[in-house]
Design a protein around this motif. Structure first.
Motif, PDB file in Angstrom:
ATOM      1  N   ARG B 204      46.956  30.749 -95.642  1.00 32.02           N
ATOM      2  CA  ARG B 204      48.048  29.828 -95.299  1.00 32.02           C
ATOM      3  C   ARG B 204      49.304  30.630 -94.977  1.00 32.02           C
ATOM      4  NH1 ARG B 204      46.149  26.708 -99.732  1.00 32.02           N
ATOM      5  NH2 ARG B 204      47.924  27.236-101.040  1.00 32.02           N
ATOM      6  N   PHE B 205      49.524  31.709 -95.752  1.00 30.16           N
ATOM      7  CA  PHE B 205      50.690  32.547 -95.510  1.00 30.16           C
ATOM      8  C   PHE B 205      50.580  33.232 -94.142  1.00 30.16           C
ATOM      9  CE2 PHE B 205      52.719  36.773 -95.908  1.00 30.16           C
ATOM     10  CZ  PHE B 205      54.020  36.355 -96.056  1.00 30.16           C
ATOM     11  N   ARG B 206      49.395  33.810 -93.867  1.00 33.35           N
ATOM     12  CA  ARG B 206      49.184  34.529 -92.605  1.00 33.35           C
ATOM     13  C   ARG B 206      49.247  33.597 -91.394  1.00 33.35           C
ATOM     14  NH1 ARG B 206      46.484  38.862 -90.603  1.00 33.35           N
ATOM     15  NH2 ARG B 206      47.432  37.827 -88.832  1.00 33.35           N
ATOM     16  N   SER B 207      48.603  32.438 -91.515  1.00 29.58           N
ATOM     17  CA  SER B 207      48.393  31.616 -90.326  1.00 29.58           C
ATOM     18  C   SER B 207      49.411  30.499 -90.166  1.00 29.58           C
ATOM     19  CB  SER B 207      46.987  31.000 -90.353  1.00 29.58           C
ATOM     20  OG  SER B 207      46.049  31.969 -90.717  1.00 29.58           O
ATOM     21  N   VAL B 208      50.092  30.134 -91.234  1.00 24.75           N
ATOM     22  CA  VAL B 208      51.088  29.074 -91.108  1.00 24.75           C
ATOM     23  C   VAL B 208      52.492  29.633 -91.323  1.00 24.75           C
ATOM     24  CG1 VAL B 208      51.902  26.857 -91.974  1.00 24.75           C
ATOM     25  CG2 VAL B 208      49.442  27.338 -91.903  1.00 24.75           C
ATOM     26  N   THR B 209      52.749  30.191 -92.520  1.00 20.22           N
ATOM     27  CA  THR B 209      54.113  30.600 -92.862  1.00 20.22           C
ATOM     28  C   THR B 209      54.644  31.660 -91.893  1.00 20.22           C
ATOM     29  OG1 THR B 209      53.519  30.229 -95.157  1.00 20.22           O
ATOM     30  CG2 THR B 209      55.577  31.374 -94.734  1.00 20.22           C
ATOM     31  N   LEU B 210      53.918  32.765 -91.754  1.00 12.77           N
ATOM     32  CA  LEU B 210      54.434  33.864 -90.931  1.00 12.77           C
ATOM     33  C   LEU B 210      54.733  33.438 -89.491  1.00 12.77           C
ATOM     34  CD1 LEU B 210      52.767  37.247 -91.972  1.00 12.77           C
ATOM     35  CD2 LEU B 210      55.122  36.445 -92.285  1.00 12.77           C
ATOM     36  N   PRO B 211      53.797  32.773 -88.787  1.00 20.68           N
ATOM     37  CA  PRO B 211      54.154  32.357 -87.425  1.00 20.68           C
ATOM     38  C   PRO B 211      55.346  31.396 -87.388  1.00 20.68           C
ATOM     39  CG  PRO B 211      51.813  31.930 -87.874  1.00 20.68           C
ATOM     40  CD  PRO B 211      52.403  32.476 -89.114  1.00 20.68           C
ATOM     41  N   MET B 212      55.420  30.492 -88.372  1.00 22.35           N
ATOM     42  CA  MET B 212      56.489  29.499 -88.330  1.00 22.35           C
ATOM     43  C   MET B 212      57.858  30.102 -88.610  1.00 22.35           C
ATOM     44  SD  MET B 212      55.157  26.777 -87.274  1.00 22.35           S
ATOM     45  CE  MET B 212      56.451  25.564 -87.505  1.00 22.35           C
ATOM     46  N   ILE B 213      57.916  31.195 -89.364  1.00 27.84           N
ATOM     47  CA  ILE B 213      59.226  31.810 -89.613  1.00 27.84           C
ATOM     48  C   ILE B 213      59.402  33.088 -88.794  1.00 27.84           C
ATOM     49  CG2 ILE B 213      59.392  30.843 -91.951  1.00 27.84           C
ATOM     50  CD1 ILE B 213      58.839  33.707 -92.973  1.00 27.84           C
ATOM     51  N   SER B 214      58.500  33.338 -87.850  1.00 30.82           N
ATOM     52  CA  SER B 214      58.557  34.626 -87.141  1.00 30.82           C
ATOM     53  C   SER B 214      59.851  34.800 -86.362  1.00 30.82           C
ATOM     54  CB  SER B 214      57.343  34.800 -86.234  1.00 30.82           C
ATOM     55  OG  SER B 214      57.246  33.715 -85.349  1.00 30.82           O
ATOM     56  N   SER B 215      60.413  33.709 -85.832  1.00 31.09           N
ATOM     57  CA  SER B 215      61.650  33.911 -85.074  1.00 31.09           C
ATOM     58  C   SER B 215      62.796  34.299 -86.003  1.00 31.09           C
ATOM     59  CB  SER B 215      61.999  32.677 -84.239  1.00 31.09           C
ATOM     60  OG  SER B 215      62.251  31.579 -85.064  1.00 31.09           O
ATOM     61  N   ALA B 216      62.802  33.754 -87.235  1.00 32.11           N
ATOM     62  CA  ALA B 216      63.832  34.152 -88.202  1.00 32.11           C
ATOM     63  C   ALA B 216      63.627  35.613 -88.625  1.00 32.11           C
ATOM     64  CB  ALA B 216      63.809  33.234 -89.426  1.00 32.11           C
ATOM     65  N   LEU B 217      62.385  36.011 -88.852  1.00 34.57           N
ATOM     66  CA  LEU B 217      62.096  37.398 -89.233  1.00 34.57           C
ATOM     67  C   LEU B 217      62.571  38.355 -88.140  1.00 34.57           C
ATOM     68  CD1 LEU B 217      58.454  36.978 -90.619  1.00 34.57           C
ATOM     69  CD2 LEU B 217      60.490  37.509 -91.960  1.00 34.57           C
ATOM     70  N   PHE B 218      62.270  37.984 -86.912  1.00 36.73           N
ATOM     71  CA  PHE B 218      62.643  38.772 -85.748  1.00 36.73           C
ATOM     72  C   PHE B 218      64.162  38.937 -85.670  1.00 36.73           C
ATOM     73  CE2 PHE B 218      63.370  38.330 -81.000  1.00 36.73           C
ATOM     74  CZ  PHE B 218      63.130  39.658 -80.723  1.00 36.73           C
ATOM     75  N   PHE B 219      64.850  37.811 -85.834  1.00 34.21           N
ATOM     76  CA  PHE B 219      66.304  37.822 -85.789  1.00 34.21           C
ATOM     77  C   PHE B 219      66.890  38.734 -86.869  1.00 34.21           C
ATOM     78  CE2 PHE B 219      70.293  35.914 -87.293  1.00 34.21           C
ATOM     79  CZ  PHE B 219      71.042  36.051 -86.146  1.00 34.21           C
TER      80      PHE B 219
END
Lengths: 306, 310
Positions: B204-219
């Motif tokens: 769930r972390f790999r496939s849901v959480t990470l993609p959904m917050i990836s733009s924040a992580l990137f920023f």
């Protein structure tokens, strides 16, 4: 580009709304043993983040020869409140506090009003070149401050204002990209018919700004003000470059002078350094608690500064 | 733009420029002007007293041969490469934990994590001079509880930068708040769907959480990198100034902007400092562009539903 950004924002807001609608307490792991596990972990992390504060305050209340003793005892023994009396004699902390407040309020007020003025221009009017000009705002957000350090100094040197506090805040009279961006977003959220109705009633454009945009934009204005107050309170570089007279120092510059004078050498006065650090930090912590709502909101929505 | 404007539109446009005037003036005086000036200055020798002397690319050639420039770049790179990933991992861990407790508890802990970020950097530097003190500092006394003999963080050249990285991890408040806000915006039904599909916590972390917050992580990676490359206040407080003219750690704490500051405002080598500034600008620009290029491939941008119905 604007429309895409607008839709993305609407999409994000939609998600946020739905997330909020979902009851937050029925998440797996919130209740019961797993919830307790996370509370314990968070408490441990919080202790790590907060204990340096405790150490600072406690050490600042100890006699010099006890500064490093009993670092895990969270109260001063023996108690030496006279450190705080001595720090005023060792350094003009009160004058520095006053300078910091003056410079900070001037910087924050200047940047808030001017950025709001410009942001209203971008938000309300349609005019040729708007896209390009707003692009220039976004571009300068990317410009590292270090690049313009030298020429900016030369400007202030040319007009004979180096050695005064003016360069510490006057640049803010021209608005700042980050706050223009923030405030424009906020002003775009005000329904256009509010402005149009006022126009029909004969309001001038300045009236629209003063009587509608400013009052309705209050939360965003407060965010801009406290962010800039904090940024100004943090600033070491500009006071280092522009101020020579210790009477004009701000607290960070003054604290740097105190460290330089008392931290090392034959007769270090650690308790002075520590008490001065507490005095430099404490007002900001108070400001933070007073404006916490705005800090969190500002950081979460804009992601920068703070 | 070529289209003639109506009377009203022209009046509106005139007023628009009135409102933009402060920005336009500032752009010319404090942004574009200085950028150009700094480029011109970088081609000169200028010490504020005698008038600037044109030296062509001399300053840039000198930078290539100045071993201190290489040291400063190395120090700054070392710090950035350690600080950015560590800050990301620690803040993400904190944000994930915040996301697992009730609102009130999350609010309390969020405040606790943000509070260090309200400490002015000079005070942070001072505090960590004490905390990282090799003989008696809190950090080494804490390590001592576990039988670890801590290093001389503030005097051993090999440990100065790791100490600075450690200090930087105390100021994660903003990053944590950004990531926490992103986590709270992940729609709950995505997790439910994943659970129905039999996804475990890690999946769930790999496939849901990470993609959904990836733009924040990137920023967060981008702004933290830009800030790390310009690190100044804390290190200058700790390692530069009168008291440490004689030090044991050499140039170990000489970060890029510290060197730029010294060249410009202590040695009054305004031309050389301008060249240093332009090199920094180029480095930051290149790194940011690379990050954006890589990020655009990794970041998951949510598809817009047709008509915006949700």
């Amino acid at each position: 580009m604007t429309t895409t950004a607008g839709r993305t924002r609407a999409g994000r807001a939609g998600i946020a709304e739905r997330a909020r609608e979902t009851a937050r307490d029925d998440r797996p792991g919130t209740a019961g043993t797993r919830g307790a596990f996370f509370l314990v972990m968070l408490s441990a992390a919080a202790a790590v983040f907060l204990y340096p504060f405790v150490w600072l305050v406690v050490a600042s209340l100890k006699p010099r020869d006890r500064t490093f003793s009993d670092p895990f005892v969270p109260w001063p023994n023996p108690f030496a409140p006279e450190n705080y009396a001595n720090v005023w004699d060792a350094a003009p902390m009160l004058a520095w506090l006053f300078n910091t407040v003056f410079v900070g309020v001037a910087a924050a007020l200047a940047v808030t009003v001017s950025s709001a003025f410009v942001a209203f221009g971008f938000a309300y009017f349609r005019f040729p070149g708007r896209g390009v000009l707003f692009g220039s705002v976004l571009a300068t957000m990317m410009l590292p401050g270090a690049v313009t350090l030298v020429p900016t100094y030369l400007i202030w040197n040319t007009v004979g204002l180096t050695g005064t506090q003016v360069p510490l805040w006057a640049g803010n009279l021209f608005g700042s990209a980050f706050y223009i961006f923030l405030l424009r977003q906020f002003f775009l959220g005000i329904p256009r018919y509010v402005f149009e109705a006022a126009r029909v009633d004969g309001a001038s454009y300045l009236d629209l700004f003063r009587r509608i945009a400013l009052p309705l934009g209050r939360p965003a204005l407060i965010i801009a003000f406290i962010f800039e107050l904090k940024a100004s309170w943090f600033d070491l570089m500009k006071p280092l470059i522009y101020l020579q007279d210790p009477a004009l120092f701000t607290l960070p510059r003054g604290l740097k002078a105190v460290v330089d004078q008392f931290y090392q050498g034959g007769d270090p006065k650690w308790e002075i350094v520590l008490a001065a650090s507490v005095i430099t930090t404490l007002p900001l912590v108070v400001i933070f608690f007073a404006g916490q709502r705005y800090f969190v909101q500002g950081i979460a929505t804009t992601g920068q500064k703070g | 733009m070529a289209r003639p404007l109506s009377g009203l539109a022209r009046r509106e446009a005139r007023w628009a420029y009135v409102f933009l005037l402060p920005w336009l003036l500032g752009l010319v005086i404090f942004q574009a002007g200085p950028m150009v000036a700094s480029l011109v200055l970088s081609l000169t020798d200028y010490d504020l007293i005698s008038s600037p002397r044109f030296v062509g690319l001399g300053n840039y050639a000198e930078m290539l041969e100045d071993p201190t420039v290489a040291t400063a770049i190395g120090n700054t790179a070392f710090y950035t490469v350690l600080h950015v990933p560590l800050a990301l991992v620690v803040s993400l861990a904190l944000a994930l934990m915040l996301n697992r407790v009730t609102g009130r508890a999350a609010g309390f802990f969020r405040t606790a994590f943000y509070l260090p970020s309200m400490t002015p950097y000079v005070a942070v530097g001072v505090l960590f001079l004490f905390l990282l003190n090799g003989q008696a500092g809190l950090v080494n006394q804490f390590l001592g509880l576990f039988g670890v003999d801590g290093p001389q963080w503030t005097t051993d050249p090999a440990w100065v930068k790791p100490g600075v990285v450690l200090m930087s991890l105390w100021n994660l408040g903003s990053t944590t708040i950004i990531l926490f806000a992103a986590l709270r915006n992940v729609p709950r039904d995505l997790y439910e769907a994943a659970m129905i599909d039999g996804a475990g916590p890690w999946q769930r972390f790999r496939s849901v959480t990470l993609p959904m917050i990836s733009s924040a992580l990137f920023f967060v990676v981008i702004i933290n990198t830009i800030a790390a490359l310009q690190m100044f206040d804390q290190v200058y407080t700790m390692f530069f100034g009168n008291q440490t003219a004689q030090n044991s750690y050499g140039d170990a704490a000489l970060f890029y902007v510290v060197y730029l500051f010294q060249q410009g405002f202590q040695f009054l080598h305004m031309g050389y400092a301008s060249a240093l500034a332009w090199l920094l600008f180029a480095i930051i620009a290149v790194i940011t562009v690379v990050q954006v290029k890589v990020g655009n491939r990794l970041v998951y941008y949510e598809a817009e539903p047709p008509g915006g119905t949700r």
